[in-house]
Design a protein around this motif. Structure first.
Motif, short mmCIF file in Angstrom:
data_model
loop_
_atom_site.label_atom_id
_atom_site.label_comp_id
_atom_site.label_asym_id
_atom_site.label_seq_id
_atom_site.Cartn_x
_atom_site.Cartn_y
_atom_site.Cartn_z
N ASN A 313 6.39 9.45 -2.56
CA ASN A 313 5.65 9.45 -3.82
C ASN A 313 4.35 8.68 -3.67
N MET A 314 3.26 9.40 -3.55
CA MET A 314 1.98 8.73 -3.36
C MET A 314 0.96 9.32 -4.31
N ASP A 315 1.00 8.88 -5.55
CA ASP A 315 0.08 9.41 -6.57
C ASP A 315 -1.36 9.07 -6.21
N SER A 352 0.60 14.61 0.41
CA SER A 352 0.88 13.21 0.04
C SER A 352 2.36 12.90 0.21
N ILE A 353 3.19 13.93 0.14
CA ILE A 353 4.64 13.73 0.37
C ILE A 353 4.88 13.39 1.84
N GLY A 354 4.14 14.08 2.72
CA GLY A 354 4.38 13.89 4.14
C GLY A 354 3.62 12.73 4.75
N VAL A 355 2.59 12.25 4.05
CA VAL A 355 1.77 11.16 4.59
C VAL A 355 2.61 9.89 4.71
N ARG A 394 -5.70 2.65 -3.68
CA ARG A 394 -4.75 3.77 -3.89
C ARG A 394 -3.33 3.36 -3.49
N THR A 395 -3.22 2.44 -2.51
CA THR A 395 -1.87 2.00 -2.14
C THR A 395 -1.21 1.23 -3.29
N SER A 396 -2.01 0.43 -4.02
CA SER A 396 -1.44 -0.28 -5.18
C SER A 396 -0.95 0.72 -6.23
N VAL A 397 -1.73 1.81 -6.41
CA VAL A 397 -1.30 2.84 -7.37
C VAL A 397 -0.01 3.50 -6.87
N ASN A 398 0.06 3.78 -5.57
CA ASN A 398 1.27 4.38 -5.00
C ASN A 398 2.50 3.52 -5.30
N VAL A 399 2.35 2.22 -5.05
CA VAL A 399 3.49 1.31 -5.23
C VAL A 399 3.84 1.17 -6.71
N PHE A 400 2.80 1.11 -7.57
CA PHE A 400 3.08 0.97 -9.00
C PHE A 400 3.85 2.19 -9.50
N SER A 401 3.45 3.38 -9.02
CA SER A 401 4.14 4.58 -9.48
C SER A 401 5.61 4.57 -9.03
N ASP A 402 5.86 4.11 -7.79
CA ASP A 402 7.26 4.03 -7.33
C ASP A 402 8.07 3.12 -8.26
N SER A 403 7.46 1.98 -8.61
CA SER A 403 8.19 1.02 -9.44
C SER A 403 8.45 1.60 -10.83
#
Ligand code: ASP
Length: 416
Positions: A313-315, A352-355, A394-403
């Motif tokens: 999950n990497m929004d 983004s799923i495979g990255v 963008r990594t912070s957004v990725n992590v926030f979305s996971d949470s």
């Protein structure tokens, strides 16, 4: 208030924030090789401390999570909820990116393609839309890596999707053996998981120093002047990421009855670690700690949702890929109609799923998208100068979305 046992040091995020704020001027002022070497040394030590925990955390959390479920059917329900959330937010992210590129037109300067200013020449453009076999092979590769022929080499190469697949299959199989065996296995794996979380807490005591060094190194190498020529692209990415971070995701949390502000506060150490490391995989141990101990989401949910999220999950990444590819097309004077825009958005979600959750991983995916819309891969050049700083965001957004995914799935579990 009763202290939650094992909770991450409360003042930690303040220290991390101070470290980041101090690191920017330190990096810009101390742009000399000996300082860069020291920043690199300290940053790498800290990053390695987190990275060494990734494989044990992914495996122990997924296996323990599945063994703790009352039945395997529970996993199916949680799986469907998780994947639905991940796909929905990624699609919303790419839509946001597309809309802002079309509104702000970062690739145009005085209504003309700005490619010349960026060293991009339109004669580099391939003649037609070229769904080349190698781009499809790149996409196919993502799925092939899901079932690794050798689990040890998958772990060594950081192929997390393969590890997750192995973990899920191992956990399900553990559910199906005789009860004493299952209890024994569950107890051991749970203890391994708790130990790795304790290790995370210990590594995080060094976060302020490690994070200072990582951020200072980025700024000592990039400096602020690198941002200037790509100003509008930079701003478009930041506005789109902010929209997703401050509006879309909080709105989803609200729908599920959670308080977005307190969730952001609980997640602060993870968000700041993601920002400094540019790696959602390296941040995973901290994300788990914050979501479980800060937001109080049960381990049953986090154990499954977060390792999967850190990998698939990497929004922020999907959004960035979309904005970058459309920006390059705009700058080169290529008309992007609705069909091409949908192709870009679709490929951005899939790639983004495979990255991998590592720094600069998006660049490969952007190259795939450029190939698909018939642009030369070298056109990625200009954005490399600003990629590192945008990677942090963008990594912070990725992590926030996971949470947020963990919160949503746990609410669905409670209600359903
Ligand atoms: N650095 C990102 C992450 O780890 C991946 C990327 O977009 O490059 O989440």
């Amino acid at each position: 208030m009763k202290k939650v046992p094992g909770r991450l040091n409360r003042g930690l995020h303040i220290w991390i924030l101070i470290a980041i704020l101090a690191a920017v001027p330190a990096g810009i002022l101390l742009r000399y090789p000996p300082f860069i070497a020291i920043f690199d040394f300290l940053g790498t030590l800290f990053l390695n401390g987190l990275r060494m925990l990734i494989v044990p955390i992914i495996l122990s959390s997924i296996v323990a999570g599945i063994l703790n479920l009352n039945d395997v059917k529970g996993l199916g329900k949680m799986g469907v909820a998780t994947i639905t959330y991940y796909l929905t937010t990624s699609i919303l992210a790419v839509i946001t990116g597309c809309v802002f590129v079309f509104l702000l037109q970062p690739g145009l300067s005085h209504s003309l393609p700005a490619g010349g200013l960026l060293g991009l020449k339109s004669h580099q453009v391939a003649q037609s839309v070229n769904l080349s076999t190698s781009s499809l092979a790149d996409l196919k590769d993502i799925f092939i890596r899901m079932i690794p022929p050798n689990i040890v080499s998958a772990a060594a190469k950081g192929q997390m999707l393969g590890l997750i697949f192995f973990g899920i299959l191992f956990g399900i199989s553990g559910q199906l053996i005789r009860p004493e065996g299952k209890r024994l296995l569950g107890g051991v794996v749970q203890a391994v998981f708790e130990t790795t979380m304790k290790m995370t807490e210990i590594v995080m005591y060094f976060a302020p120093i490690g994070i200072f060094a990582l951020v200072a190194k980025v700024f000592s190498q990039t400096g602020l002047h690198a941002l200037r020529p790509l100003g509008l692209f930079f701003i478009t990415v930041i506005i789109s990421l902010s929209f997703h971070f401050f509006i879309t995701l909080p709105f989803i949390l609200r729908i599920f009855g959670a308080n977005p502000l307190s969730h952001m506060k609980n997640m602060a150490p993870a968000l700041l670690t993601a920002f400094s490391t540019s790696s959602s995989s390296a941040t995973l141990p901290v994300t788990m700690e914050c979501v479980e101990k800060g937001a109080g989401i049960p381990n049953r949910v986090t154990a499954f949702v977060l390792p999967l999220g850190a990998t698939v999950n990497m929004d922020g990444t999907a959004l960035y890929e979309c904005v970058a590819a459309l920006f390059i097309a705009q700058a080169m004077g290529i008309k992007i109609g609705i069909i091409k825009a949908i192709m870009v958005a679709f490929t951005a979600v899939i790639t983004s799923i495979g990255v991998a959750g590592i720094p600069a991983a998006s660049l490969v995916a952007i190259a795939v998208i450029l190939k698909i819309i018939g642009l030369p891969v070298e056109a990625i050049g200009p954005i490399l100068a600003v990629d590192r700083i945008l990677d942090m965001l963008r990594t912070s957004v990725n992590v926030f979305s996971d949470s947020c995914g963990a919160v949503v799935v746990s609410r669905l579990e409670k209600n359903g």
